[in-house]
Design a protein around this motif. Structure first.
Motif, mmCIF file in Angstrom:
data_model
loop_
_atom_site.group_PDB
_atom_site.id
_atom_site.type_symbol
_atom_site.label_atom_id
_atom_site.label_comp_id
_atom_site.label_asym_id
_atom_site.label_seq_id
_atom_site.Cartn_x
_atom_site.Cartn_y
_atom_site.Cartn_z
ATOM 1 N N THR A 265 0.723 -1.031 0.008
ATOM 2 C CA THR A 265 0.174 -0.125 0.030
ATOM 3 C C THR A 265 0.953 1.235 -0.107
ATOM 4 O OG1 THR A 265 -1.785 -1.187 0.914
ATOM 5 C CG2 THR A 265 -1.604 1.253 1.321
ATOM 6 N N LEU A 266 2.056 1.218 0.832
ATOM 7 C CA LEU A 266 2.774 2.400 0.765
ATOM 8 C C LEU A 266 3.428 2.712 -0.673
ATOM 9 C CD1 LEU A 266 4.309 4.410 2.957
ATOM 10 C CD2 LEU A 266 6.467 2.661 2.567
ATOM 11 N N GLN A 267 3.786 1.427 -0.961
ATOM 12 C CA GLN A 267 4.425 1.644 -2.549
ATOM 13 C C GLN A 267 3.586 2.214 -3.640
ATOM 14 O OE1 GLN A 267 5.612 -2.498 -3.149
ATOM 15 N NE2 GLN A 267 7.777 -2.050 -2.530
ATOM 16 N N ARG A 268 2.160 1.586 -3.338
ATOM 17 C CA ARG A 268 1.195 2.006 -4.319
ATOM 18 C C ARG A 268 0.875 3.594 -4.185
ATOM 19 N NH1 ARG A 268 -3.881 2.843 -3.405
ATOM 20 N NH2 ARG A 268 -3.973 1.447 -1.464
ATOM 21 N N LYS A 269 0.819 4.062 -2.931
ATOM 22 C CA LYS A 269 0.384 5.418 -2.491
ATOM 23 C C LYS A 269 1.354 6.566 -3.149
ATOM 24 C CE LYS A 269 -2.869 4.719 1.185
ATOM 25 N NZ LYS A 269 -3.788 5.750 0.768
ATOM 26 N N LEU A 270 2.896 5.939 -2.989
ATOM 27 C CA LEU A 270 3.962 6.877 -3.331
ATOM 28 C C LEU A 270 3.902 6.719 -4.693
ATOM 29 C CD1 LEU A 270 6.949 5.796 -0.796
ATOM 30 C CD2 LEU A 270 5.490 8.115 -1.016
ATOM 31 N N LYS A 271 3.625 5.640 -5.458
ATOM 32 C CA LYS A 271 3.546 5.904 -7.138
ATOM 33 C C LYS A 271 2.733 6.665 -7.646
ATOM 34 C CE LYS A 271 3.298 2.812 -10.928
ATOM 35 N NZ LYS A 271 3.204 1.351 -11.294
ATOM 36 N N GLU A 272 1.350 6.802 -6.768
ATOM 37 C CA GLU A 272 0.412 7.901 -7.182
ATOM 38 C C GLU A 272 0.908 9.183 -7.180
ATOM 39 O OE1 GLU A 272 -2.753 6.842 -4.572
ATOM 40 O OE2 GLU A 272 -3.528 4.776 -5.653
ATOM 41 N N GLU A 273 1.902 9.496 -6.373
ATOM 42 C CA GLU A 273 2.551 10.989 -6.082
ATOM 43 C C GLU A 273 3.500 11.004 -6.914
ATOM 44 O OE1 GLU A 273 3.077 11.746 -2.034
ATOM 45 O OE2 GLU A 273 0.983 11.317 -1.491
ATOM 46 N N GLY A 274 4.125 10.087 -7.674
ATOM 47 C CA GLY A 274 5.276 9.950 -8.887
ATOM 48 C C GLY A 274 6.374 9.974 -8.149
#
Length: 336
Positions: A265-274
């Motif tokens: 989830t952390l990885q996904r949320k950071l990916k959403e922020e580029g």
């Protein structure tokens, strides 16, 4: 004298921001105000403090909030240690002073230090009957136990692993307790205690360590004052790294656990922020490295260790990738 209970609650609110909570909602539910905490002369009531704990657990949906809050205060623990060691010759003497200050933040527990032939123990003795029935006091105990470990880190300027950790009560999330406490705790025991190797107790306080602590606290600003507004996840993680990485960069898994998120989830949320975690970790390492180098007082080997590099050559290569020059040249150019 500064009200340490209010200071603790303000730190909790700052951590709530790191966890993406609304400070306004947390204060409203707990019947406290920022003005009361910063400027009010009357002390907080026991109910207000308990409600801050309970509402923090509720809003974060984190049963281990006290554990994670304590884990987040590494630099604050270093600050307390920085004051204590001014009047202490050994680690044991400094811990004794630290234990005597516990009543400034809670009257629910007192800390008792005991030595035997090969170990010393810090015991957390309850002062309130049936304390185990209070969720808020269980959170306070978790906080105190983790904070003591970080105080010892600050005294020795290295990460310390306890020999044993004991709790009188049972706990869920036992693997998370093992991660934060750095050893496997034993539950349903006769006392709440942390046991360490006696060699730590006898170590002298080094003036060089005090100087490095001073530089860390002056140059690497803790983010305890940030209780207003909202922040992106990447900003919250970067702030956490800068406030809690003076003995090496924290792993992605540790950050996720402290924020009560899965690593995915952390990885996904950071990916959403580029952005990704490695980029944030590199930025934090770079900022820390520059602060250490600007102090001009520490060999590259020690700086490499503080940044989590096993080999000085690896740090030199990485610093050159960041800046185009070696650490030695950077120091010369900046008259460090």
């Amino acid at each position: 004298m500064e009200d340490q209970v209010k200071k603790l609650v303000l730190s909790m609110l700052a951590y709530a921001v790191q966890r993406d909570l609304s400070v306004e909602m947390l204060c409203r539910l707990s019947n406290v105000t920022i003005a009361e905490l910063k400027e009010g002369k009357a002390p907080l009531s026991a109910k207000q403090v308990n409600d801050v704990w309970l509402n923090s657990v509720h809003l974060t949906k984190d049963d281990c909030f006290g554990l994670h809050f304590g884990e987040s205060l590494q630099l604050s623990a270093l600050g307390i240690v920085g004051e204590i060691i001014k009047t202490s010759d050994t680690v044991g003497a400094a811990l004794t002073i630290a234990a005597s200050l516990t009543p400034l933040i809670t009257d629910a527990f007192c800390l008792v230090l005991l030595e035997d032939e090969n170990t010393f123990s810090v015991k957390f003795v309850p002062q309130i009957a049936e304390w185990e029935k209070s969720p808020a006091l269980l959170q306070m105990l978790d906080f105190l136990m983790v904070f003591v470990i970080h105080e010892l880190d600050g005294l020795l300027l290295k990460k310390v692993r306890p020999i044993a950790v004991q709790y009188t009560a049972g706990r869920n999330h036992q693997m998370e307790y093992e991660r934060v406490m750095r050893c496997r705790p034993e539950f349903n025991q006769l006392e709440n205690a942390i046991t360490f190797d006696l060699t730590y107790w006898k170590e002298p306080i080094l003036s060089a360590n005090f100087e490095l602590q001073r530089i860390l606290l002056e140059k690497i600003k803790p983010f305890s004052g940030m209780i207003n507004g909202t922040m992106t996840l990447q900003t919250r993680i970067y702030n956490y790294l800068m406030s809690n990485a003076y003995l090496g960069i924290i792993s992605q898994e540790e950050i996720a656990a402290n924020f009560n998120l899965s690593t995915r989830t952390l990885q996904r949320k950071l990916k959403e922020e580029g952005v990704n975690f490695q980029q944030l970790a590199d930025e934090a390492r770079k900022a820390l490295a520059i602060n250490y180098l600007k102090s001009g007082s520490y060999p590259l080997k020690q700086i490499s260790y503080l940044l989590g590099y096993n080999e000085t050559t690896a740090f030199i290569r990485t610093f050159k990738r960041w800046t185009g020059i070696t650490p030695a040249v950077y120091q010369t150019n900046n008259n460090c």
